[in-house]
Scaffold this motif. Structure first.
Motif, PDB file in Angstrom:
ATOM      1  N   CYS A   1     -16.421   6.777   3.593  1.00 55.13           N
ATOM      2  CA  CYS A   1     -15.310   6.324   2.760  1.00 55.13           C
ATOM      3  C   CYS A   1     -15.692   4.991   2.110  1.00 55.13           C
ATOM      4  O   CYS A   1     -16.144   4.067   2.807  1.00 55.13           O
ATOM      5  CB  CYS A   1     -14.047   6.162   3.600  1.00 55.13           C
TER       6      CYS A   1
ATOM      7  N   ALA B   1      -7.638   1.078  -7.736  1.00 56.28           N
ATOM      8  CA  ALA B   1      -8.696   2.030  -7.392  1.00 56.28           C
ATOM      9  C   ALA B   1      -8.115   3.402  -7.094  1.00 56.28           C
ATOM     10  O   ALA B   1      -6.932   3.548  -6.788  1.00 56.28           O
ATOM     11  CB  ALA B   1      -9.498   1.523  -6.194  1.00 56.28           C
TER      12      ALA B   1
ATOM     13  N   SER C   1      -8.406   7.093  -1.518  1.00 58.61           N
ATOM     14  CA  SER C   1      -9.626   7.333  -0.747  1.00 58.61           C
ATOM     15  C   SER C   1      -9.815   8.780  -0.341  1.00 58.61           C
ATOM     16  O   SER C   1     -10.908   9.184   0.038  1.00 58.61           O
ATOM     17  CB  SER C   1      -9.601   6.468   0.513  1.00 58.61           C
TER      18      SER C   1
ATOM     19  N   ALA D   1      -6.467   1.556  -0.503  1.00 60.01           N
ATOM     20  CA  ALA D   1      -7.471   1.367  -1.551  1.00 60.01           C
ATOM     21  C   ALA D   1      -7.201   0.045  -2.268  1.00 60.01           C
ATOM     22  O   ALA D   1      -6.056  -0.402  -2.343  1.00 60.01           O
ATOM     23  CB  ALA D   1      -7.415   2.520  -2.544  1.00 60.01           C
ATOM     24  N   PRO D   2      -8.237  -0.577  -2.802  1.00 63.94           N
ATOM     25  CA  PRO D   2      -8.017  -1.806  -3.582  1.00 63.94           C
ATOM     26  C   PRO D   2      -7.100  -1.540  -4.767  1.00 63.94           C
ATOM     27  O   PRO D   2      -6.985  -0.397  -5.239  1.00 63.94           O
ATOM     28  CB  PRO D   2      -9.433  -2.186  -4.042  1.00 63.94           C
TER      29      PRO D   2
ATOM     30  N   TYR E   1     -13.908   2.634   1.151  1.00 69.49           N
ATOM     31  CA  TYR E   1     -13.009   1.531   1.461  1.00 69.49           C
ATOM     32  C   TYR E   1     -13.039   1.154   2.935  1.00 69.49           C
ATOM     33  O   TYR E   1     -13.135  -0.020   3.274  1.00 69.49           O
ATOM     34  CB  TYR E   1     -11.585   1.879   1.045  1.00 69.49           C
ATOM     35  N   CYS E   2     -12.954   2.155   3.823  1.00 70.79           N
ATOM     36  CA  CYS E   2     -12.917   1.834   5.259  1.00 70.79           C
ATOM     37  C   CYS E   2     -14.240   2.116   5.958  1.00 70.79           C
ATOM     38  O   CYS E   2     -14.435   1.692   7.098  1.00 70.79           O
ATOM     39  CB  CYS E   2     -11.790   2.601   5.953  1.00 70.79           C
TER      40      CYS E   2
ATOM     41  N   ASP F   1       0.854  -1.193   0.000  1.00 72.60           N
ATOM     42  CA  ASP F   1       0.000   0.000   0.000  1.00 72.60           C
ATOM     43  C   ASP F   1       0.883   1.234   0.000  1.00 72.60           C
ATOM     44  O   ASP F   1       1.835   1.332   0.793  1.00 72.60           O
ATOM     45  CB  ASP F   1      -0.906   0.022   1.237  1.00 72.60           C
TER      46      ASP F   1
END
Length: 486
Positions: free
Chosen positions: A352, A289, A292, A285-286, A354-355, A266
């Motif tokens: 968000c 992607a 965030s 982030a994936p 993602y989280c 990451d």
């Protein structure tokens, strides 16, 4: 009736936008009434009444603060308590009743006595000092711990902090993140203290999962480690600060980590403000992607996005200038501070993706107002150049390892036109002719040089060694020069 319940520490990332706005305004009114207006020499003179601040639109009653206000007058923005005023406040009376006079005095000294100083970098004007009290360092612990949690670090991870030892926020925010998260962290002081080889040797020895650094210096460290044939297979996260992190730079850092044996990593950017005394970061982030966005701490500060020309507050999702107001700072305090930073995607209060956190986020690319510069390319009529676009363009060029841009007057004549000098270190095995065509095309798109007269030139120089001049390190350079006409 005005809402009176401020936003709490426990609800910083879970409140609805409506609860958040009401809680922030309640905290701001109390903060102004009890701490800022009584004890700040600058804000005592503005005549703002906290009761006027009922909702976010009422922030217009508070004047903006800019760096020019601080230059030469830093002391006017320090909270210097008046003993008589403090003695009459209900909070002081309660402290005296519960802790005794000696205990109350210690608490107030902890809150107001400056014990640390950082400063702005002074790139565009003289540095401005910012004073911290123990109260501010407690808040730095809070934001540091949140950086770790939002970023997905773990207490058992080992962290290497490669920020320079300096009176700047970056090193101290990382230091307090390690302390507050109760995790192992080693500070190297960057390139000047241990040099590139020293940083590489330390990383090789402690095998950290997380490296925290300025992106350009970290790129240089990773690139050198690859050249030395090292294997750092345990890297999980790079946390970057102090500079912008274009997508091209992220890709290059991931590619270097893959060559070192860490192919799943990451790369997170942070946004730090000396004036806010805090930094804020993205969550992971994936793969593939969009980032965030920077997760803000709404219990500690209020963020607005304003039109850089008119100063009018803009709604969520609109690009504009970032304005920051602390809600719990001591020491040096600046309200509605115009950062000069432009955020392309504005502010959002949506959860968000993602989280799932519901704290406000700054979304998109951050650039500086000052990085839009009018160059005297024509000698008669200038060309507006966006150096932010140039930065993204060059970092996206996978065929170059490092680059610099210099702006000079032709023949050092102050009355001549400007020249842009591009210094690049290409990757091994590059095709010179193809690279020249590629960079020529990129410059035309980024700088609009194609619409200038014939005397507009870009000087391209190829570097045999790393051309990147880090703040703490300068490596020898050998150049070949080529003039590109547009």
């Amino acid at each position: 009736m005005l809402p009176t319940r401020p936003i709490s520490r426990s609800s910083w990332d879970s409140s609805s936008p409506e609860e958040l706005a009401a809680g922030q305004m309640a905290r701001l009114r109390r903060y102004l009434r009890r701490r800022v207006l009584p004890f700040s020499g600058h804000y005592r003179e503005i005549g703002c009444q906290p009761a006027e601040l009922r909702d976010l639109d009422d922030l217009r009653h508070l004047p903006f603060t800019s760096k020019s206000d601080l230059t030469g007058r830093a002391r006017d923005f320090v909270l210097i308590p008046d003993e008589e005023v403090l003695r009459r406040q209900p909070g002081t009376i309660l402290k005296a009743l519960t802790r005794g006079r000696a205990g109350a005095k210690k608490l107030l000294e902890r809150e107001f006595r400056p014990i640390l100083m950082t400063s702005t970098t002074g790139r565009s004007s003289e540095p401005v000092p910012f004073l911290y009290t123990r109260h501010d360092l407690d808040n730095l612990d809070v934001t540091g711990r949140r950086i770790m949690e939002v970023g997905g670090s773990r207490p058992e991870y080992r962290h290497a902090n490669l920020f320079p030892y300096a009176p700047h926020l970056a090193f101290w925010q990382a230091y307090h993140a390690g302390i507050a998260y109760n995790t192992f962290m080693v500070g190297t002081g960057g390139g000047k203290v241990m040099g590139t080889d020293g940083n590489i040797a330390l990383i090789d020895k402690i095998a950290p999962e997380v490296v925290i650094a300025m992106p350009t210096f970290l790129y240089h460290v990773l690139d050198t480690a690859v050249e030395q044939g090292l294997r750092w297979e345990g890297l999980k996260m790079l946390v970057l600060g102090g500079e912008k992190v274009p997508e091209g730079m992220r890709r290059k850092l991931r590619a270097l980590c893959a060559e070192l044996g860490s192919d799943k990593i990451d790369v997170l950017s942070t946004y730090g403000l000396t004036e806010a005394k805090a930094a804020f970061n993205e969550c992971p982030a994936p793969a593939g992607a969009e980032p965030s966005g920077y997760h803000m701490s709404p219990d500690l500060g209020l963020v607005e996005i304003v039109d850089p020309e008119t100063g009018k507050r803009l709604p969520d999702g609109q690009a504009g200038e970032i304005v920051y107001t602390p809600l719990d700072a001591r020491g040096t305090v600046v309200l509605r501070y115009r950062t000069g930073d432009l955020i392309s995607g504005g502010l959002t209060h949506e959860p968000c993706p993602y989280c799932g956190r519901r704290c406000p986020r700054l979304v998109g690319d951050i650039s500086r107002v000052s990085e839009f510069r009018r160059l005297d390319i024509h000698k008669i009529k200038g060309t507006l150049v966006n150096f932010n676009a140039l930065e993204h363009t060059l970092d996206d060029a996978q065929e170059i390892r490092a680059w610099q841009v210099e702006i000079r007057k032709r023949d050092d004549d102050p009355y001549e036109c400007d020249e842009l000098h591009l210094l690049v270190t290409p990757k091994p095995g590059f095709d010179r002719a193809e690279l020249e065509r590629s960079l020529h095309s990129r410059f035309q798109r980024a700088l609009v040089l194609g619409r200038t007269r014939r005397n507009a030139v870009c000087m391209l120089r190829f570097q045999r060694h790393a051309c990147l001049v880090h703040r703490c390190e300068l490596r020898p350079m050998a150049t070949q020069q080529l003039r590109l006409r547009t």
